[in-house]
Design a protein around this motif. Structure first.
Motif, short mmCIF file in Angstrom:
data_model
loop_
_atom_site.label_atom_id
_atom_site.label_comp_id
_atom_site.label_asym_id
_atom_site.label_seq_id
_atom_site.Cartn_x
_atom_site.Cartn_y
_atom_site.Cartn_z
N ASP A 359 0.64 -1.09 -0.48
CA ASP A 359 -0.27 -0.33 -0.10
C ASP A 359 1.34 0.86 0.19
OD1 ASP A 359 -1.68 1.95 0.30
OD2 ASP A 359 -3.28 0.90 1.95
N GLU A 362 -0.84 4.12 1.75
CA GLU A 362 -0.38 4.53 3.30
C GLU A 362 0.62 4.56 3.64
OE1 GLU A 362 -1.43 4.32 7.27
OE2 GLU A 362 -2.83 3.48 5.36
N ARG A 366 1.41 7.73 6.05
CA ARG A 366 2.44 7.90 7.27
C ARG A 366 3.64 9.05 7.60
NH1 ARG A 366 2.19 3.38 10.42
NH2 ARG A 366 3.02 4.37 11.60
N ARG A 635 -4.77 12.17 10.59
CA ARG A 635 -4.77 10.86 11.44
C ARG A 635 -3.72 12.06 12.53
NH1 ARG A 635 -2.82 5.67 8.22
NH2 ARG A 635 -4.88 5.47 6.60
#
Length: 659
Positions: A359, A362, A366, A635
């Motif tokens: 991924d 992703e 991050r 996030r």
């Protein structure tokens, strides 16, 4: 022709005196008449020596003069007048007295500060005094001698009961000394010019304190006062990193004469803006997409570059990591991207990944979550499982050109592109950058295959495309690395140590900290670079970390499987520049705390010199991945909220023991 005493024979002294009523004036007039009759009768009595006494008339003062001078002087006869009745005045209130004192003090200060005025404080008080002036008669004088300072002060001519009550004996002494000094100056040939009577200028006893010309008021100074914890920030950062980032050029404000100290600069920032003002003519004439070459006000010119980077150096973080295709990502990337040494983050972050996670999105989220809201993703690209992400400070995206990328595959047989190279290039101000991440052929003995991978990459990587070359005369069509000012090449180069496992382990056990110089003697890449067979013109910073390959996943021990692979420095970062000393390596290390792969991440920090550019290059116009930015920040906020809730629950919880 002069006399033995030093006085010219043709000197004529005009002495005028006005007499007012009063008992003291009668007495002085009688003494003056007697002195005049003695002089007219030719009395040759010697002059009296000694200091003048209070109330001594001018006629007795003349006795001190030489005989030749007294012969040339003409004394006007004065007729005595009967004394006037004392004039009654209204007693002044306390407010009026304080106002008069303030007025006299202010007027005396004005006379001192005016360079064209030479009058004394008494003369200033005479003009500012609210009391009516004392009228007196003046005798005509010779053209060479104007009206002297004897008439400049009304108190010097006042007499009678009122005058005595005001001045007293001390005032009469002061007036006598003033008359003597003025008359002495007259005898020395000092004439008085102008229509206004003047005494000698009164100079202050010591220099006046300088006045601080400052546009910052006291309230602004207080509001912009630097916190005590941050007082040494500028000194510390300049000492350690050589630059302090600033969004406002303080030197330009000081140079224009707008402010005079740091407090004033802070006030200017709070009063106006942290952004530099834009001239209206620049807004009319400039598009900032094409046009002037290093013109004043150019977006990529020297003025704008100096505003953001006064020393023209930027900080760049370059990292490489072979993730081994693991789906699981590290819980925290702070130790990798934000090492504690140095204390300050860099201006640009470039991360290359080999055998990346499935991924890719992703992984980029991050990265954005770790770097925070100060950074944006300028560009990202992929070639199979090769990933590269370029993050930059959000203030600097306007000074980047369009970003271009290209890929090269070195293993055609495989359907999955695991071996090859990925390059991203762009121009920042007037300096062109090229970043290449590669994954070369693996195997302990396949040195020649790795050199072929290198040669194929520099020939087949077609960059730049639309962005013009900053120095085409030093470029080569057969080597992509010669077409850019600054080149950073990083990745899993797969060069090994030409030594058996037992010898390498013994060296690592003897030097568990940072002394790995004995291992580098067997390093294949170091040997090939010294011969010039690979990475021509490139440099590498000194290595002070342990080999980054091959570890047991989740552990700090090297390969314990049956293959017993030799630990090696497979993950490397090299660099080259068109100009000498443009790139300075600050730190070169690995991140041992990330154990999700058999490779440890390797990173390097650089200080790179940047030059001003031209506005005729295609700009990125501030483009970045906005969706990724929002997801990463959300996030980050969610993670912080959860952490606070966990800490709150731990504080509120209690442990009960049952006996």
């Amino acid at each position: 022709m002069s006399t033995p005493n030093g006085f010219p024979q043709h000197t004529r002294v005009c002495v005028t005196r006005s007499m007012e009523g009063g008992a003291v004036q009668d007495l002085q007039a009688k003494k003056a008449g007697k002195a005049a009759r003695k002089e007219a009768g030719g009395d040759g009595a010697p002059p009296t020596e000694g200091p003048l006494k209070i109330g001594t008339p001018i006629s007795e003062t003349l006795k001190l003069l030489p005989e030749e001078l007294k012969a040339n002087m003409k004394i006007k006869s004065i007729t005595p007048r009967p004394p006037r009745k004392p004039r009654l005045e209204r007693a002044a209130s306390l407010d009026e007295k304080s106002w008069r004192r303030w007025r006299r003090f202010r007027t005396s200060q004005e006379s001192l500060t005016d360079p064209n005025e030479t009058s004394s404080s008494n003369g200033s008080l005479q003009e500012a005094s609210p009391s009516p002036p004392i009228r007196g008669r003046a005798s005509p004088c010779d053209p060479c001698c104007q009206q002297n300072s004897l008439h400049s002060s009304p108190d010097a001519l006042e007499a009678g009961p009122v005058g005595k009550s005001r001045g007293g004996t001390s005032d009469l002494g002061k007036r006598a000394s003033e008359i003597s000094s003025a008359f002495g100056g007259l005898l020395r040939g000092k004439g008085f010019t102008g229509g206004k009577p003047r005494l000698s200028q009164i100079m202050p006893a010591r220099p006046l304190p300088p006045m601080e010309l400052n546009v910052a008021s006291h309230s602004l100074r207080t509001a912009n006062r630097i916190d005590s914890d941050c007082l040494d920030y500028r000194h510390y950062s300049q000492h350690k990193f050589g630059r302090v980032s600033s969004s406002l050029s303080d030197t330009r404000l000081h140079g224009n004469g707008m402010v005079y100290d740091n407090c004033s600069t802070d006030s200017m920032k709070s009063t106006f803006s942290v952004l530099t003002p834009i001239r209206a003519k620049d807004v009319r004439s400039r598009s900032y997409l094409e046009g002037s070459l290093l013109a004043s006000g150019a977006l990529l010119g020297a003025e704008e570059l100096s505003r953001y980077f006064p020393d023209r150096n930027i900080g760049i973080f370059v990292a490489t990591w072979n993730m081994q295709g693991q789906k699981e990502l590290p819980l925290n990337l702070d130790d990798f991207l934000l090492p504690t040494d140095p204390d300050f983050a860099q201006d640009m972050y470039v991360i290359g990944v080999q055998e990346g996670c499935p991924d890719r999105r992703e992984w980029e989220i991050r990265l954005q979550e770790t770097l925070g809201p100060h950074y944006v993703l300028l560009h990202s690209a992929a070639h199979g499982v090769l990933y590269m992400s370029v993050f930059i400070r959000r203030d600097l995206i306007w000074f980047c050109s369009e970003v271009e990328y290209a890929t090269v595959t070195t293993r055609i047989v495989s359907q999955i592109k695991t071996k090859g190279a990925l390059g991203i290039c762009f121009t920042f101000f007037g300096t062109s950058f090229l970043f290449i991440t590669s994954h070369f052929t693996s195997g302990d003995s396949k040195v020649n295959e790795r050199k072929l991978d290198y040669n194929k990459t520099i020939q087949a990587l077609t960059l730049p495309k639309n962005v013009p070359d900053t120095n085409p005369y030093r470029s080569s069509s057969s080597d992509v690395t010669t077409r850019f000012d600054e080149v950073f090449w990083f990745g899993d180069f797969n060069f090994r140590l030409n030594k058996d496992r037992e010898t390498v382990d013994s060296i690592l056990n003897q030097n568990p900290d940072t002394d790995v110089s004995r291992l580098l003697v067997y390093d294949q890449l170091t040997s090939e670079m010294s011969r010039g067979s690979i990475f021509k013109g490139f440099q590498e910073a000194d290595i002070h970390f342990r080999p980054s390959y091959k570890f047991d996943i989740g552990k700090d021990s090297y390969d314990t499987t049956s293959k017993q692979r030799t630990p090696s420095y497979t993950d490397r970062v090299v660099f080259r520049s068109r100009y000498k000393d443009d790139i300075q390596a600050v730190k070169y290390s690995s991140c041992p705390v990330i154990r999700t792969s058999d490779h440890r991440p390797v990173f390097a920090l650089f200080r790179v010199k940047v030059r001003p550019g031209r506005d005729n290059i295609p700009l990125a116009a501030g483009q970045f991945d906005r969706e990724l930015y929002l997801i990463g920040i959300r996030r980050r906020i969610t993670r912080e909220v959860q952490k606070r809730l966990e800490q709150k629950d731990q504080k509120s919880s209690s442990i009960c023991s049952i006996s």
